[in-house]
Design an enzyme around this catalytic site. Structure first.
Site, short mmCIF file in Angstrom:
data_model
loop_
_atom_site.label_atom_id
_atom_site.label_comp_id
_atom_site.label_asym_id
_atom_site.label_seq_id
_atom_site.Cartn_x
_atom_site.Cartn_y
_atom_site.Cartn_z
N GLU A 21 11.40 82.38 48.73
CA GLU A 21 9.94 82.29 48.61
C GLU A 21 9.43 81.01 49.25
O GLU A 21 8.36 80.50 48.91
CB GLU A 21 9.52 82.34 47.14
CG GLU A 21 9.99 81.20 46.27
CD GLU A 21 11.34 81.45 45.60
OE1 GLU A 21 11.63 80.77 44.61
OE2 GLU A 21 12.09 82.33 46.07
N HIS A 50 11.38 93.69 41.71
CA HIS A 50 11.49 93.16 43.07
C HIS A 50 10.56 93.85 44.06
O HIS A 50 10.18 93.25 45.08
CB HIS A 50 12.94 93.29 43.55
CG HIS A 50 13.88 92.34 42.87
ND1 HIS A 50 13.98 91.02 43.24
CD2 HIS A 50 14.74 92.52 41.83
CE1 HIS A 50 14.87 90.41 42.48
NE2 HIS A 50 15.35 91.30 41.61
N ASP A 61 8.33 91.72 46.46
CA ASP A 61 8.29 91.84 47.92
C ASP A 61 6.85 91.97 48.41
O ASP A 61 6.48 91.42 49.47
CB ASP A 61 9.10 93.05 48.38
CG ASP A 61 10.60 92.84 48.23
OD1 ASP A 61 11.02 91.68 48.00
OD2 ASP A 61 11.35 93.84 48.33
N ARG A 72 -4.06 72.22 52.98
CA ARG A 72 -5.14 72.51 52.02
C ARG A 72 -5.68 73.92 52.22
O ARG A 72 -5.99 74.62 51.25
CB ARG A 72 -6.26 71.47 52.17
CG ARG A 72 -5.89 70.10 51.63
CD ARG A 72 -7.12 69.19 51.57
NE ARG A 72 -7.60 68.86 52.92
CZ ARG A 72 -7.20 67.81 53.61
NH1 ARG A 72 -6.28 67.00 53.10
NH2 ARG A 72 -7.68 67.56 54.82
N ASN A 86 9.28 88.43 39.82
CA ASN A 86 10.37 89.42 39.92
C ASN A 86 10.84 89.88 38.54
O ASN A 86 11.11 91.08 38.33
CB ASN A 86 11.55 88.81 40.68
CG ASN A 86 11.32 88.82 42.19
OD1 ASN A 86 10.62 89.67 42.71
ND2 ASN A 86 11.91 87.86 42.88
N ASP A 111 -2.59 79.56 65.06
CA ASP A 111 -2.29 78.81 66.28
C ASP A 111 -1.13 77.85 66.09
O ASP A 111 -0.92 76.95 66.90
CB ASP A 111 -3.53 78.05 66.75
CG ASP A 111 -4.03 77.07 65.69
OD1 ASP A 111 -3.62 77.19 64.52
OD2 ASP A 111 -4.83 76.18 66.05
N ASP A 138 6.22 76.49 48.98
CA ASP A 138 7.07 77.25 48.07
C ASP A 138 6.19 77.88 47.00
O ASP A 138 5.36 77.20 46.38
CB ASP A 138 8.11 76.34 47.42
CG ASP A 138 9.15 77.13 46.62
OD1 ASP A 138 10.13 77.57 47.23
OD2 ASP A 138 8.96 77.30 45.40
#
Length: 378
Positions: free
Chosen positions: A281, A252, A256, A299, A247, A272, A239
């Site tokens: 988000e 916005h 974006d 990490r 924003n 992969d 997150d």
């Protein structure tokens, strides 16, 4: 011309198409229908053998015998209920085209034989559903060529009226060309729309629906691969920190751009794995490997997301939860939701610790306790 170039250059991800079929209850039964068609073809070939013998064409009996055995073998192969690999799927198209044509040319020439060339439509429908435009065009060229040669043989070796033979040929061409081509265009449009429905339109990553389909495929491949029993499935929940302020401060449009940039970096790190945008988000990456794989990916994502030289630097809070592959059984959606809940809780733990860090849930823990955090200082 641009439309034609796009059409000709379009390609189909065979693995995606097969996975799409596996996720739908009625499409999942497609192998059994294909198996039944193969057995029906074997029955027709035996009937054709009787016809050929009645006409005194005993020397061509081996063609019918081989076609019957091959049709039965293909029926047994599909009867297992599994989709073929892409290579074997292409071979199936070629074999189907060849044995149908071989049987038709082994039969004595007649209008019925010319009409029977319409059987090639069944192979064309399969090629259309599972393979790209080039395979379909090659099949169509083969089918029309076979019908044309059968027609020439009919008018040059029998006393049939030319008008009747032409009428028969045109009927077959309508089925082979017009119907198959319209079917091809229709299915291509539907397939493209379905593919777009599995991806987030802003970032290009998978959405929740696409995530489920590809995780099922990943688990299937992991179970088939040789392993020592220590393989685990890890969910990495990410997150972006303080994204709302981006924003609020920049608008916005810039927000974006930040999401697209973050998604691109996630895709490069987890090339992969299976990565998706699951919220505003919030992103999720699912990987399979040993127990260190999930934290290692987390990490790498932590370092990739934050860059001091970005116009709008952003960081992320990341949570990791893992499950032994041997326990990842049953409904994939239920398993994935449970894994996501644990990873999500670990991610919020990292956020409460100040963000820009990784929190790894201990195996089997469902609460926020029992987690270790790894972070970077801004």
């Amino acid at each position: 011309m641009r439309v034609l170039r796009e059409w000709w250059s379009s390609d189909i991800d065979y693995a995606w198409v097969a996975n799409y079929h596996r996720t739908h209850a009625y499409l999942r039964s497609a192998p059994y229908f294909i198996s039944a068609a193969c057995f029906l073809l074997a029955v027709k070939t035996v009937a054709d053998l009787v016809t050929a013998r009645d006409a005194g064409l005993g020397a061509s009996g081996w063609v019918f015998a081989v076609a019957t055995v091959v049709s039965i073998a293909l029926g047994l192969m599909w009867g297992r209920g599994h989709f073929l690999s892409r290579t074997w799927s292409l071979r199936f198209v070629i074999i189907g085209d060849v044995i149908i044509a071989a049987v038709l040319f082994a039969l004595p020439p007649s209008q019925i034989v010319v009409i029977s060339a319409a059987l090639l439509v069944t192979v064309g429908n399969y090629a259309n559903a599972f393979h790209g435009v080039r395979v379909f065009v090659c099949h169509e060229a083969w089918a029309i060529g076979v019908a044309g040669l059968l027609f020439l043989r009919l008018v040059t070796t029998t006393s049939v009226e030319v008008s009747a033979a032409v009428s028969t040929l045109v009927t077959v061409l309508v089925v082979l060309f017009a119907a198959s081509s319209l079917n091809h265009l229709f299915f291509t449009a539907l397939r493209d729309d379905a593919a777009r429905a599995f991806y987030d339109q802003l970032t290009g990553l998978r959405n929740r629906r696409g995530l489920l389909v590809d995780v099922e495929s990943m688990l299937r491949s992991a179970r088939l691969a040789p392993a020592d029993g220590a393989t685990v499935v890890s969910a990495v929940c990410l997150d972006l920190d303080a994204f709302k302020s981006v924003n609020d401060r920049f608008g916005h449009t810039i927000g974006d751009d930040v999401l697209r940039s973050a998604a691109a970096r996630i895709g490069r790190v987890s090339f992969d794995a299976v990565s998706a945008r699951i919220g505003g988000e919030e992103f999720l990456v699912v990987v399979a490997g040993d127990e260190s794989r999930g934290p290692a990916v987390a990490r790498a994502l932590l370092h990739a997301i934050h860059r001091d030289d970005d116009a709008t630097p952003i960081s992320a809070s990341i949570g990791v939860a893992s499950l032994p592959l041997s326990q990842a059984r049953g409904d994939t959606a239920v398993m994935l939701n449970s894994l996501l809940d644990r990873a999500d809780a670990a991610m919020y733990q990292a956020k409460r610790q100040g963000g820009n860090r990784v929190s790894v849930a201990d195996p089997g823990t469902d609460g926020v306790g029992g987690r270790r955090q790894e972070g970077l200082s801004l």
